[in-house]
Design a protein around this motif. Structure first.
Motif, PDB file in Angstrom:
ATOM      1  N   PRO A   1       0.854  -1.200   0.000  1.00 14.72           N
ATOM      2  CA  PRO A   1       0.000   0.000   0.000  1.00 14.72           C
ATOM      3  C   PRO A   1       0.889   1.249   0.000  1.00 14.72           C
ATOM      4  CG  PRO A   1      -0.763  -1.580   1.643  1.00 14.72           C
ATOM      5  CD  PRO A   1       0.569  -2.092   1.138  1.00 14.72           C
ATOM      6  N   GLY A   2       0.457   2.281  -0.684  1.00 17.56           N
ATOM      7  CA  GLY A   2       1.280   3.486  -0.813  1.00 17.56           C
ATOM      8  C   GLY A   2       2.108   3.505  -2.076  1.00 17.56           C
ATOM      9  N   ARG A   3       2.006   2.418  -2.857  1.00 18.78           N
ATOM     10  CA  ARG A   3       2.771   2.339  -4.105  1.00 18.78           C
ATOM     11  C   ARG A   3       1.852   2.481  -5.314  1.00 18.78           C
ATOM     12  NH1 ARG A   3       7.941  -0.355  -3.036  1.00 18.78           N
ATOM     13  NH2 ARG A   3       8.291   0.157  -0.854  1.00 18.78           N
ATOM     14  N   CYS A   4       2.444   2.979  -6.400  1.00 18.10           N
ATOM     15  CA  CYS A   4       1.794   2.996  -7.706  1.00 18.10           C
ATOM     16  C   CYS A   4       2.592   2.078  -8.620  1.00 18.10           C
ATOM     17  CB  CYS A   4       1.786   4.402  -8.299  1.00 18.10           C
ATOM     18  SG  CYS A   4       1.142   5.671  -7.192  1.00 18.10           S
ATOM     19  N   ALA A   5       1.970   1.559  -9.662  1.00 19.61           N
ATOM     20  CA  ALA A   5       2.676   0.695 -10.611  1.00 19.61           C
ATOM     21  C   ALA A   5       2.064   0.872 -11.989  1.00 19.61           C
ATOM     22  CB  ALA A   5       2.573  -0.763 -10.182  1.00 19.61           C
ATOM     23  N   TYR A   6       2.940   1.091 -12.960  1.00 20.55           N
ATOM     24  CA  TYR A   6       2.500   1.121 -14.363  1.00 20.55           C
ATOM     25  C   TYR A   6       2.224  -0.333 -14.751  1.00 20.55           C
ATOM     26  CZ  TYR A   6       2.715   2.434 -19.373  1.00 20.55           C
ATOM     27  OH  TYR A   6       2.452   2.652 -20.703  1.00 20.55           O
ATOM     28  N   MET A   7       1.041  -0.587 -15.294  1.00 20.64           N
ATOM     29  CA  MET A   7       0.554  -1.959 -15.399  1.00 20.64           C
ATOM     30  C   MET A   7      -0.065  -2.215 -16.770  1.00 20.64           C
ATOM     31  SD  MET A   7      -2.363  -3.630 -12.935  1.00 20.64           S
ATOM     32  CE  MET A   7      -3.780  -2.628 -13.229  1.00 20.64           C
ATOM     33  N   PRO A   8       0.577  -3.035 -17.633  1.00 15.87           N
ATOM     34  CA  PRO A   8      -0.093  -3.430 -18.864  1.00 15.87           C
ATOM     35  C   PRO A   8      -1.288  -4.315 -18.528  1.00 15.87           C
ATOM     36  CG  PRO A   8       2.205  -4.223 -18.808  1.00 15.87           C
ATOM     37  CD  PRO A   8       1.878  -3.705 -17.452  1.00 15.87           C
ATOM     38  N   ILE A   9      -2.399  -4.122 -19.226  1.00 13.85           N
ATOM     39  CA  ILE A   9      -3.582  -4.973 -19.039  1.00 13.85           C
ATOM     40  C   ILE A   9      -3.796  -5.716 -20.352  1.00 13.85           C
ATOM     41  CG2 ILE A   9      -6.057  -5.003 -18.576  1.00 13.85           C
ATOM     42  CD1 ILE A   9      -5.401  -3.474 -16.312  1.00 13.85           C
ATOM     43  N   VAL A  10      -3.943  -7.016 -20.268  1.00 12.10           N
ATOM     44  CA  VAL A  10      -4.063  -7.813 -21.499  1.00 12.10           C
ATOM     45  C   VAL A  10      -5.320  -8.673 -21.483  1.00 12.10           C
ATOM     46  CG1 VAL A  10      -1.564  -7.870 -21.896  1.00 12.10           C
ATOM     47  CG2 VAL A  10      -2.645  -9.715 -20.585  1.00 12.10           C
ATOM     48  N   ASP A  11      -5.791  -8.973 -22.701  1.00  6.42           N
ATOM     49  CA  ASP A  11      -6.920  -9.897 -22.853  1.00  6.42           C
ATOM     50  C   ASP A  11      -6.387 -11.330 -22.955  1.00  6.42           C
ATOM     51  OD1 ASP A  11      -6.063 -10.324 -25.474  1.00  6.42           O
ATOM     52  OD2 ASP A  11      -7.611  -9.066 -26.380  1.00  6.42           O
ATOM     53  N   GLU A  12      -7.288 -12.270 -23.279  1.00 10.52           N
ATOM     54  CA  GLU A  12      -6.914 -13.686 -23.273  1.00 10.52           C
ATOM     55  C   GLU A  12      -5.935 -14.038 -24.383  1.00 10.52           C
ATOM     56  OE1 GLU A  12      -9.652 -12.352 -24.297  1.00 10.52           O
ATOM     57  OE2 GLU A  12     -10.149 -13.254 -26.247  1.00 10.52           O
ATOM     58  N   THR A  13      -5.749 -13.151 -25.365  1.00  9.02           N
ATOM     59  CA  THR A  13      -4.771 -13.385 -26.435  1.00  9.02           C
ATOM     60  C   THR A  13      -3.450 -12.681 -26.144  1.00  9.02           C
ATOM     61  OG1 THR A  13      -5.292 -11.446 -27.790  1.00  9.02           O
ATOM     62  CG2 THR A  13      -6.715 -13.369 -28.063  1.00  9.02           C
ATOM     63  N   GLY A  14      -3.369 -11.982 -25.017  1.00  8.91           N
ATOM     64  CA  GLY A  14      -2.170 -11.194 -24.715  1.00  8.91           C
ATOM     65  C   GLY A  14      -2.200  -9.821 -25.342  1.00  8.91           C
ATOM     66  N   GLY A  15      -3.351  -9.428 -25.919  1.00  8.88           N
ATOM     67  CA  GLY A  15      -3.480  -8.105 -26.542  1.00  8.88           C
ATOM     68  C   GLY A  15      -3.716  -7.021 -25.493  1.00  8.88           C
ATOM     69  N   MET A  16      -3.120  -5.862 -25.727  1.00  7.86           N
ATOM     70  CA  MET A  16      -3.229  -4.766 -24.757  1.00  7.86           C
ATOM     71  C   MET A  16      -4.645  -4.182 -24.719  1.00  7.86           C
ATOM     72  SD  MET A  16      -0.250  -3.957 -23.270  1.00  7.86           S
ATOM     73  CE  MET A  16      -0.551  -2.270 -22.784  1.00  7.86           C
ATOM     74  N   LEU A  17      -5.240  -4.134 -23.538  1.00  9.75           N
ATOM     75  CA  LEU A  17      -6.562  -3.511 -23.384  1.00  9.75           C
ATOM     76  C   LEU A  17      -6.461  -2.116 -22.791  1.00  9.75           C
ATOM     77  CD1 LEU A  17      -8.736  -6.445 -21.995  1.00  9.75           C
ATOM     78  CD2 LEU A  17      -8.675  -5.514 -24.322  1.00  9.75           C
TER      79      LEU A  17
ATOM     80  N   GLY B   1      -4.222 -13.381 -19.564  1.00  7.94           N
ATOM     81  CA  GLY B   1      -3.491 -13.543 -20.827  1.00  7.94           C
ATOM     82  C   GLY B   1      -2.174 -14.280 -20.683  1.00  7.94           C
ATOM     83  N   ARG B   2      -1.963 -14.916 -19.508  1.00  9.60           N
ATOM     84  CA  ARG B   2      -0.636 -15.459 -19.205  1.00  9.60           C
ATOM     85  C   ARG B   2      -0.203 -16.524 -20.200  1.00  9.60           C
ATOM     86  NH1 ARG B   2       0.991 -19.516 -15.547  1.00  9.60           N
ATOM     87  NH2 ARG B   2       3.204 -19.324 -15.032  1.00  9.60           N
ATOM     88  N   ASP B   3      -1.067 -17.486 -20.491  1.00  9.19           N
ATOM     89  CA  ASP B   3      -0.668 -18.570 -21.406  1.00  9.19           C
ATOM     90  C   ASP B   3      -0.307 -18.017 -22.777  1.00  9.19           C
ATOM     91  OD1 ASP B   3      -1.094 -20.314 -19.379  1.00  9.19           O
ATOM     92  OD2 ASP B   3      -3.010 -21.101 -20.139  1.00  9.19           O
ATOM     93  N   ALA B   4      -1.126 -17.114 -23.271  1.00  8.87           N
ATOM     94  CA  ALA B   4      -0.856 -16.525 -24.591  1.00  8.87           C
ATOM     95  C   ALA B   4       0.485 -15.787 -24.572  1.00  8.87           C
ATOM     96  CB  ALA B   4      -1.986 -15.569 -24.972  1.00  8.87           C
TER      97      ALA B   4
END
Ligand code: THG
Length: 367
Positions: free
Chosen positions: A88-104, A274-277
């Motif tokens: 807590p107290g931290r920020c993180a730049y975070m890619p978000i991916v769908d089930e194909t590993g595509g960026m959402l 999206g981990r497996d992809a």
């Protein structure tokens, strides 16, 4: 371009009155909300940002709040970044991916408490994806968009300005961390972060009532620092290599193609949808990737559709953001380049809106 018709679907922000009083000249729409793009001119705003301090209405960086016992599990389902060590107290730049590993989306994640997070989103309807996951997996978590509006203070004098309004203690907030600081009797999240590389803070303003008082307090306290209303600056963000979701990347791209591999821990991010992809594509490595590109010649026009990159008669990529950089005396650009042509120094051609230009792949971004 024609004017933008105001309507309920294009949301104003709690700072819009201040933005308009400051003479905003152009807006874009981001998360169905107004985002200023020009005050004096993109170049004048750029010089001012790099020398002084600006206050930015970035309320359009909406928060998706995750609250409840399954909030950490849900957060990890969204991203290949391993969140287990995040305090807590931290920020993180975070890619978000769908089930194909595509960026959402590519949000900043803000961990308020073990069971309370803000996902500070870029321009896509991410809450729908998150709500779908929470409901589909029957998670014990609340997902909503609270009335929280980030206000960024950016530029070399940002720390001095924020210290005048929130106290000297803000100076000890480290990069991508936040503290709670009082303003008019309310504790606000103040993080050292923001969509520029000039340094600065983001204040997450809860509710609308103290928004204009905070805007006015910053403007008054910074008068002798030359504070002005500003906004994310096209030239500065290209120099800095800050990607724009929907422009420089879409759901057709993996985080590795976007150069966001350093924010992925795909091996250990157990639960990521999206981990497996991504494990599959990361093994081979990407065949195209984001690059800094210098486009030769005089000022290029605005890049409002991808410009093909051509070499040896073949299409080898595309440029998605470009602007004349006064400080570097060249056009700076962000593009996606095939591996055959992505090495620094590679000469390519860019099919801009007003004709072919010579260009060179750079070793890195300018800032
Ligand atoms: N701040 C907040 N929310 C946001 C943005 C922001 N939401 C939308 C958009 N911007 C999300 N995109 C980015 C892109 C880059 C960065 C932050 C948000 C960024 N990147 C640094 C970099 O790439 O060097 C640092 C990343 C790191 O080291 O962790 O800051 O600006 N609240």
């Amino acid at each position: 371009m024609a004017l933008l018709s105001p309507s309920r679907r294009v949301r104003r922000t709690p700072f819009s009155d201040g933005v308009e009083a400051a003479g905003v000249k152009a807006y874009t729409v981001y998360n169905r909300m107004l985002l200023p793009t020009v005050f004096e001119s993109v170049e004048a705003d750029y010089h001012h940002l790099k020398r002084h301090v600006q206050v930015w209405d970035v309320a359009c960086e909406r928060q998706v709040e995750l609250r409840g016992p399954d909030s950490a599990r849900l957060a990890q389902m969204l991203t290949p970044r391993d969140l287990r060590g995040m305090l807590p107290g931290r920020c993180a730049y975070m890619p978000i991916v769908d089930e194909t590993g595509g960026m959402l989306n590519d949000p900043v994640l803000v961990k308020l408490a073990e069971d309370r997070w803000w996902v500070s989103i870029a321009d896509s309807d991410l809450m729908l994806w998150i709500k779908g996951i929470a409901n589909g997996y029957r998670l014990d978590v609340l997902v909503d968009e609270p009335n929280v509006s980030p206000l960024a203070v950016q530029g070399p004098k940002a720390e001095d300005l924020v210290a005048r309004v929130f106290g000297e203690a803000v100076r000890s907030v480290k990069f991508f961390r936040f503290g709670l600081f009082p303003f008019e009797g309310r504790d606000l999240v103040v993080a050292r972060s923001g969509y520029s590389k000039q340094g600065g803070f983001e204040i997450y303003v809860e509710g609308s009532d103290i928004a204009m008082p905070l805007w006015d307090a910053l403007m008054a306290a910074g008068e002798d620092l030359g504070v002005r209303a500003g906004c994310p600056n096209l030239i500065e963000r290209i120099e800095s290599g800050l990607l724009s979701y929907g422009n420089d990347m879409t759901d057709d791209n993996t985080p590795h193609e976007c150069g966001l591999g350093r924010f992925c821990d795909t091996q250990t991010a157990i639960g990521c949808i999206g981990r497996d992809a991504l494990l599959r594509v990361a093994k081979e490595g990407p065949v195209k990737q984001v690059r800094a590109i210098a486009i030769e010649g005089d000022r290029v026009p605005g890049c409002d559709r991808p410009w093909s990159i051509v070499a040896g008669g073949q299409r080898v990529g595309q440029v998605t953001s470009a602007a004349w950089s006064p400080d570097h005396g060249t056009n700076v650009a962000i593009g996606m380049v095939r591996m055959t042509h992505w090495d620094p120094g590679t000469r390519i051609e860019v099919e801009t809106a007003d004709g072919m230009r010579s260009a060179v792949v750079q070793p890195g971004f300018w800032a």
